[in-house]
Design a protein around this motif. Structure first.
Motif, mmCIF file in Angstrom:
data_model
loop_
_atom_site.group_PDB
_atom_site.id
_atom_site.type_symbol
_atom_site.label_atom_id
_atom_site.label_comp_id
_atom_site.label_asym_id
_atom_site.label_seq_id
_atom_site.Cartn_x
_atom_site.Cartn_y
_atom_site.Cartn_z
ATOM 1 N N ASP A 1 0.805 -1.219 0.000
ATOM 2 C CA ASP A 1 0.000 0.000 0.000
ATOM 3 C C ASP A 1 0.839 1.271 0.000
ATOM 4 O O ASP A 1 0.350 2.337 0.326
ATOM 5 C CB ASP A 1 -0.964 -0.014 1.183
ATOM 6 C CG ASP A 1 -0.224 -0.161 2.504
ATOM 7 O OD1 ASP A 1 1.002 -0.348 2.472
ATOM 8 O OD2 ASP A 1 -0.874 -0.074 3.548
ATOM 9 N N ARG B 1 -5.871 2.361 -6.090
ATOM 10 C CA ARG B 1 -5.841 3.330 -5.020
ATOM 11 C C ARG B 1 -5.450 4.730 -5.480
ATOM 12 O O ARG B 1 -6.044 5.723 -5.042
ATOM 13 C CB ARG B 1 -4.879 2.874 -3.927
ATOM 14 C CG ARG B 1 -5.020 3.686 -2.659
ATOM 15 C CD ARG B 1 -3.915 3.341 -1.681
ATOM 16 N NE ARG B 1 -3.914 1.934 -1.348
ATOM 17 C CZ ARG B 1 -4.235 1.460 -0.142
ATOM 18 N NH1 ARG B 1 -4.589 2.288 0.810
ATOM 19 N NH2 ARG B 1 -4.167 0.178 0.087
ATOM 20 N N TYR C 1 -11.480 0.127 0.151
ATOM 21 C CA TYR C 1 -12.201 0.870 -0.874
ATOM 22 C C TYR C 1 -13.687 0.974 -0.502
ATOM 23 O O TYR C 1 -14.314 2.037 -0.603
ATOM 24 C CB TYR C 1 -12.002 0.122 -2.192
ATOM 25 C CG TYR C 1 -12.421 0.795 -3.446
ATOM 26 C CD1 TYR C 1 -12.782 2.130 -3.489
ATOM 27 C CD2 TYR C 1 -12.445 0.070 -4.640
ATOM 28 C CE1 TYR C 1 -13.168 2.706 -4.672
ATOM 29 C CE2 TYR C 1 -12.823 0.651 -5.822
ATOM 30 C CZ TYR C 1 -13.188 1.967 -5.834
ATOM 31 O OH TYR C 1 -13.571 2.529 -7.016
#
Lengths: 222, 222
Positions: free
Chosen positions: A24, A89, A153
């Motif tokens: 991430d 993302r 999300y």
DNA sequence: GTCTATATTGGGATAGAC
DNA sequence: GTCTATCCCAATATAGAC
């Protein structure tokens, strides 16, 4: 070989790759070599599909050495996780910032729907994503990572439309999942029929629907 | 060998595939050999992904001859089109019949949402479908056929929720696309996270949202 | 056609230069 | 800490023998 029990005891068991990057880390925060690898992988995927994604081809395209994949991402799946993360993302970050700047209410909901519309319009990213889906689903290591990404999300969608909803609120959870699903599903339809299909119509309907739903929900709870 | 120009002249020049089956023939209406081929392809796809889908493997699994694919479907893409059609459409037929039996109104909408929920719950079919997506998008011949299938599918959704809507009504079109998208998107999330994800919550929200939306729409137009 | 030998490729791992 | 040059093993593809 897996145990490598012959290693010297004082050697702390196979020098662990110094930083297998967590999946991430945003693209912009990666070391430049790692970013180059992810971007090269993305280009190859868009140009030639999943088959084109070999470590050799990626390294060549990035102008880096093959071993750098292992160094930065642990293995190929680690690189793919970072790639998928960047596909999903990075697009969301801007929309997220916009959304937080708005007060809760109908206006925020429509702004969020419009943000989702723009995300779904990035057909190149979704082509890459859908090309990876069969491999993701089949990969024991990759699938949970992507599952977590989707969980994040969904939470983002809930916060945008029902700020302060309880974590156990099943209606809120359903809404978060539904918004996520719409983006993926509309992107798929756009890829299948780029000329005739009108993706914007779906997001117009979506904004109105979510607004009507949230309104009704507020009335019911008051 | 492809030309086989030595064939006797009285042999009517490579019996042209008598019926390259249109892709929208339901599985149950196919000749048994054709159905066996499609079902074999489906099993192979579910078991081994797209790579396992070679003509040889399909013929072996079906207990038929490889040439039967060409005979019934023209080529491999023709078979795949029939497969995708069976994955998407067959599920819909039952829900369709149920829906038409109900009067328009909130009850019908919730029944329809529940039908979509059941469609999305067929994760095996969606695993097969998503495994094919990269190939579909990349195939000049297959993509338009699947695009048509999705168009039909959107129309079905419109008829279920907004019976009698004008063909040019962009809101109705958006709703049809949105419902289609939700099914695909929720199925994807289920595949990514089969243990934790709760697909039913999304369809609960969907039923309420569509109901609220249709209601508001009716008020506005009256 | 069937099989085996060989070449190639891909993912992963290691050693060591800087 | 970063990176390059190799090497290893497995899987696949190819080719030639039969």
């Amino acid at each position: 070989m897996s145990g490598s029990s012959d290693d010297h005891i004082d050697m702390p068991a196979a020098p662990p790759p110094p930083l297998p990057l967590p999946a991430d880390v945003p693209l912009t925060a990666m070391p430049s070599v790692a970013r180059a690898l992810v971007e090269a992988a993305r280009r190859l995927l868009v140009a030639g599909g999943f088959r084109a994604l070999t470590l050799e081809a990626i390294a060549l395209e990035a102008g880096e050495n093959k071993a750098m994949v292992r160094y930065y991402f642990g293995d190929k799946d680690g690189l793919l996780a970072a790639l998928v993360d960047s596909l999903i993302r990075d697009n969301q970050v801007a929309a997220n910032a916009e959304m937080r700047a708005l007060q809760p209410g109908p206006k925020r909901i429509h702004a969020w729907a419009d943000g989702l519309r723009r995300v779904a319009a990035d057909t190149e990213s979704f082509y890459a994503l859908f090309s990876l889906v069969p491999h993701i689903i089949g990969s024991k290591r990759l699938r949970p990572r992507i599952a977590d990404l989707y969980e994040w999300y969904r939470g983002l969608n809930i916060e945008a439309c029902l700020p302060g909803a309880e974590a156990q609120d099943r209606h809120a959870a359903g809404l978060g999942a539904l918004l996520t699903a719409v983006v993926d599903g509309i992107a798929l339809q756009s890829l299948l029929d780029p000329d005739r299909f009108d993706p914007d119509a779906a997001f117009l309907a979506l904004g109105d629907m979510v607004e009507a739903y949230v309104e009704k929900r507020r009335e019911a709870s008051s």
